[in-house]
Enzyme design. Sequence first.
Site, PDB file in Angstrom:
ATOM      1  N   GLY A 127      85.336  20.286  23.636  1.00 34.89           N
ATOM      2  CA  GLY A 127      86.628  20.405  24.333  1.00 34.89           C
ATOM      3  C   GLY A 127      86.469  20.271  25.832  1.00 34.89           C
ATOM      4  N   TYR A 128      86.250  19.049  26.273  1.00 29.53           N
ATOM      5  CA  TYR A 128      86.097  18.782  27.708  1.00 29.53           C
ATOM      6  C   TYR A 128      87.333  18.044  28.245  1.00 29.53           C
ATOM      7  CZ  TYR A 128      81.115  20.023  28.471  1.00 29.53           C
ATOM      8  OH  TYR A 128      79.914  20.687  28.634  1.00 29.53           O
ATOM      9  N   SER A 129      87.527  16.780  27.771  1.00 29.98           N
ATOM     10  CA  SER A 129      88.548  15.903  28.361  1.00 29.98           C
ATOM     11  C   SER A 129      89.960  16.450  28.158  1.00 29.98           C
ATOM     12  CB  SER A 129      88.487  14.516  27.724  1.00 29.98           C
ATOM     13  OG  SER A 129      87.185  14.012  27.774  1.00 29.98           O
ATOM     14  N   SER A 161      86.662  14.360  19.378  1.00 25.93           N
ATOM     15  CA  SER A 161      86.130  13.673  18.196  1.00 25.93           C
ATOM     16  C   SER A 161      85.913  14.669  17.062  1.00 25.93           C
ATOM     17  CB  SER A 161      84.780  13.032  18.506  1.00 25.93           C
ATOM     18  OG  SER A 161      84.902  12.154  19.579  1.00 25.93           O
ATOM     19  N   GLU A 244      74.186  15.483  25.840  1.00 28.20           N
ATOM     20  CA  GLU A 244      74.979  14.478  25.121  1.00 28.20           C
ATOM     21  C   GLU A 244      74.452  13.070  25.421  1.00 28.20           C
ATOM     22  OE1 GLU A 244      79.090  13.848  26.358  1.00 28.20           O
ATOM     23  OE2 GLU A 244      79.574  13.022  24.395  1.00 28.20           O
ATOM     24  N   GLU A 379      80.873   3.116  34.559  1.00 26.76           N
ATOM     25  CA  GLU A 379      80.948   3.217  36.023  1.00 26.76           C
ATOM     26  C   GLU A 379      80.448   4.586  36.498  1.00 26.76           C
ATOM     27  OE1 GLU A 379      83.478   2.120  34.064  1.00 26.76           O
ATOM     28  OE2 GLU A 379      83.166   0.006  34.534  1.00 26.76           O
TER      29      GLU A 379
HETATM   30  C1  LIG Z   1      84.375   7.485  21.257  1.00 29.82           C
HETATM   31  C2  LIG Z   1      84.737   8.558  22.226  1.00 29.82           C
HETATM   32  C3  LIG Z   1      84.528   9.871  21.886  1.00 29.82           C
HETATM   33  C4  LIG Z   1      84.897  10.881  22.771  1.00 29.82           C
HETATM   34  N1  LIG Z   1      84.741  12.170  22.352  1.00 29.82           N
HETATM   35  C5  LIG Z   1      85.107  13.163  23.175  1.00 29.82           C
HETATM   36  C6  LIG Z   1      85.011  14.521  22.735  1.00 29.82           C
HETATM   37  O1  LIG Z   1      84.615  14.803  21.588  1.00 29.82           O
HETATM   38  N2  LIG Z   1      85.381  15.496  23.590  1.00 29.82           N
HETATM   39  C7  LIG Z   1      85.820  15.231  24.855  1.00 29.82           C
HETATM   40  O2  LIG Z   1      86.080  16.164  25.587  1.00 29.82           O
HETATM   41  N3  LIG Z   1      85.953  13.951  25.295  1.00 29.82           N
HETATM   42  C8  LIG Z   1      85.615  12.920  24.479  1.00 29.82           C
HETATM   43  N4  LIG Z   1      85.758  11.618  24.898  1.00 29.82           N
HETATM   44  C9  LIG Z   1      86.378  11.354  26.180  1.00 29.82           C
HETATM   45  C10 LIG Z   1      85.442  10.746  27.213  1.00 29.82           C
HETATM   46  O3  LIG Z   1      84.557  11.703  27.713  1.00 29.82           O
HETATM   47  C11 LIG Z   1      86.344  10.162  28.316  1.00 29.82           C
HETATM   48  O4  LIG Z   1      87.079   9.101  27.738  1.00 29.82           O
HETATM   49  C12 LIG Z   1      85.552   9.643  29.475  1.00 29.82           C
HETATM   50  O5  LIG Z   1      84.922  10.681  30.156  1.00 29.82           O
HETATM   51  C13 LIG Z   1      86.453   8.858  30.468  1.00 29.82           C
HETATM   52  O6  LIG Z   1      87.579   9.582  30.816  1.00 29.82           O
HETATM   53  P1  LIG Z   1      89.031   8.912  30.704  1.00 29.82           P
HETATM   54  O7  LIG Z   1      89.166   8.345  29.339  1.00 29.82           O
HETATM   55  O8  LIG Z   1      90.026   9.936  31.138  1.00 29.82           O
HETATM   56  O9  LIG Z   1      89.018   7.689  31.703  1.00 29.82           O
HETATM   57  P2  LIG Z   1      89.241   7.753  33.288  1.00 29.82           P
HETATM   58  O10 LIG Z   1      88.385   8.824  33.872  1.00 29.82           O
HETATM   59  O11 LIG Z   1      90.691   7.790  33.561  1.00 29.82           O
HETATM   60  O12 LIG Z   1      88.654   6.365  33.721  1.00 29.82           O
HETATM   61  C14 LIG Z   1      89.411   5.152  33.690  1.00 29.82           C
HETATM   62  C15 LIG Z   1      88.579   4.057  34.332  1.00 29.82           C
HETATM   63  O13 LIG Z   1      88.328   4.374  35.718  1.00 29.82           O
HETATM   64  C16 LIG Z   1      86.929   4.341  35.990  1.00 29.82           C
HETATM   65  N5  LIG Z   1      86.563   5.391  36.942  1.00 29.82           N
HETATM   66  C17 LIG Z   1      86.979   6.674  36.951  1.00 29.82           C
HETATM   67  N6  LIG Z   1      86.398   7.355  37.960  1.00 29.82           N
HETATM   68  C18 LIG Z   1      85.569   6.488  38.592  1.00 29.82           C
HETATM   69  C19 LIG Z   1      84.707   6.588  39.711  1.00 29.82           C
HETATM   70  N7  LIG Z   1      84.542   7.729  40.383  1.00 29.82           N
HETATM   71  N8  LIG Z   1      84.022   5.474  40.106  1.00 29.82           N
HETATM   72  C20 LIG Z   1      84.160   4.301  39.431  1.00 29.82           C
HETATM   73  N9  LIG Z   1      85.006   4.135  38.347  1.00 29.82           N
HETATM   74  C21 LIG Z   1      85.692   5.211  37.944  1.00 29.82           C
HETATM   75  C22 LIG Z   1      86.273   4.635  34.650  1.00 29.82           C
HETATM   76  O14 LIG Z   1      84.953   4.133  34.618  1.00 29.82           O
HETATM   77  C23 LIG Z   1      87.196   3.903  33.683  1.00 29.82           C
HETATM   78  O15 LIG Z   1      86.866   2.544  33.626  1.00 29.82           O
HETATM   79  C24 LIG Z   1      85.428  10.580  24.045  1.00 29.82           C
HETATM   80  C25 LIG Z   1      85.637   9.241  24.396  1.00 29.82           C
HETATM   81  C26 LIG Z   1      85.311   8.246  23.506  1.00 29.82           C
HETATM   82  C27 LIG Z   1      85.590   6.824  23.893  1.00 29.82           C
END
Ligand SMILES: Cc1cc2nc3c(=O)[nH]c(=O)nc-3n(C[C@H](O)[C@H](O)[C@H](O)COP(=O)(O)OP(=O)(O)OC[C@H]3O[C@@H](n4cnc5c(N)ncnc54)[C@H](O)[C@@H]3O)c2cc1C
Length: 394
Positions: A127-129, A161, A244, A379
Amino acid sequence: MTELSEFRADTRAWLEANCPAGARGPGQIPWGSSTIPLENDARLWLERMAERGWTVPTWPREYGGAELTRDQYTVLIDELKRLDARTPLTGRGVNYIGPTILEFGTDEQKARWLPGISRGEGGWAMGYSEPGAGSDLASLSTRAELQGDHYVLNGRKTWTSDAMDCDYIFVLARTDPDRPKHQGISLILVNMNQPGVQVRPIRLLSGASPFNETTFENATARADDVIGEVNAGWTVGKRLLQFERSTHAGINISGSQGGRSAESHLAEKLKQYVPSRDGRLKDPALRERLVRYEQNGHAQRLTQKRVIEELEARAPGYASSAVKLTGALHAQEGDELLLAAMGSQGIVWDAPGLERRESEALRTWLRQKSLTIAGGTKEVQLNIIAKRVLGLPD
Ligand SMILES: Cc1cc2nc3c(=O)[nH]c(=O)nc-3n(C[C@H](O)[C@H](O)[C@H](O)COP(=O)(O)OP(=O)(O)OC[C@H]3O[C@@H](n4cnc5c(N)ncnc54)[C@H](O)[C@@H]3O)c2cc1C
């Protein structure tokens, strides 16, 4: 015979005698969920390996491990791969929260949680995102308020997930909203089996739906289930992220990681779709890509092995970002190669009479796009490598 070669001989003999046929090659890998039934051989394999301490080979014996040294651990992995024996137990329990509890937990927390985790008793969600906190995780707004001997949680997590099949969730929550954003967060263990925790599925492009939104409405957690200091969850939570990433990279030495690499089968698969002569693909461009892919796979495995040999902890620190990223890009290149070889046969999705495996390549290609997002985006990894590994200026 040196001690290590003796260990290898014993390990080989034991694995050959005890790894059931149904636990070799591709198949079910338990991850602790109490709601997913286990096939007989997967259960037997899990029980036998847990009994020997080999689901978490390097953990202390009192918590379910076997206290293997790094060298012994490497031998065990070699021998598992030799038999194509699957990992007996995987998931966020043995790979993420287990090693985090080992590093930051109190003796009482270790005794209460780790033996069960080592036996695969309970599946863990992460439970992070949140809708407003992904890469900028410290912006999270889920609250945990202390009320007597427990915390009350309210908020919304996303992309959790497998949450629909999980028993527990480790949550990053804000325990002090008045402090600067990185300083008021704690990592809390929460039982999902309570009315205050609701899980709703999110459907994915690949057709599967392992994703969920998890909401907390006055959910409760024991006050003594905060891992590390209260309000120091940013440090603890970041270390968990390294576990992780290291797991994604194949260099977390908590769980035993068996099974052959996916790429060992790719050349055979390609030959089913494109002409070959004397065992070599005829198309020179595709052949060159395959050779480069195999070389990169070899380099990736050697790097994993080297990093494990150099480890001074259960997983590397920031270097895990580099190996995770190269591993993800490598896996995606394998998917691209297969689809390139399949041509129009690779774009089938659904049709009357079509078997699911015929669309598997396309589904895998789509699913593995997520490898450069999950566990921190490409990134974000590049930023970490630039700043923390290479020491480049902002
Ligand atoms: C298959 C899968 C399983 C997952 N499982 C879990 C889970 O079990 N629990 C959980 O908590 N989360 C989970 N996640 C979430 C995952 O950790 C996030 O999707 C990830 O950290 C990116 O966050 P976001 O989707 O909000 O994208 P954003 O942070 O909104 O990013 C959008 C875009 O902006 C870019 N960006 C953002 N900040 C920067 C920066 N400082 N410099 C350059 N580029 C940047 C990113 O690279 C990306 O391309 C999962 C994701 C996936 C795809």
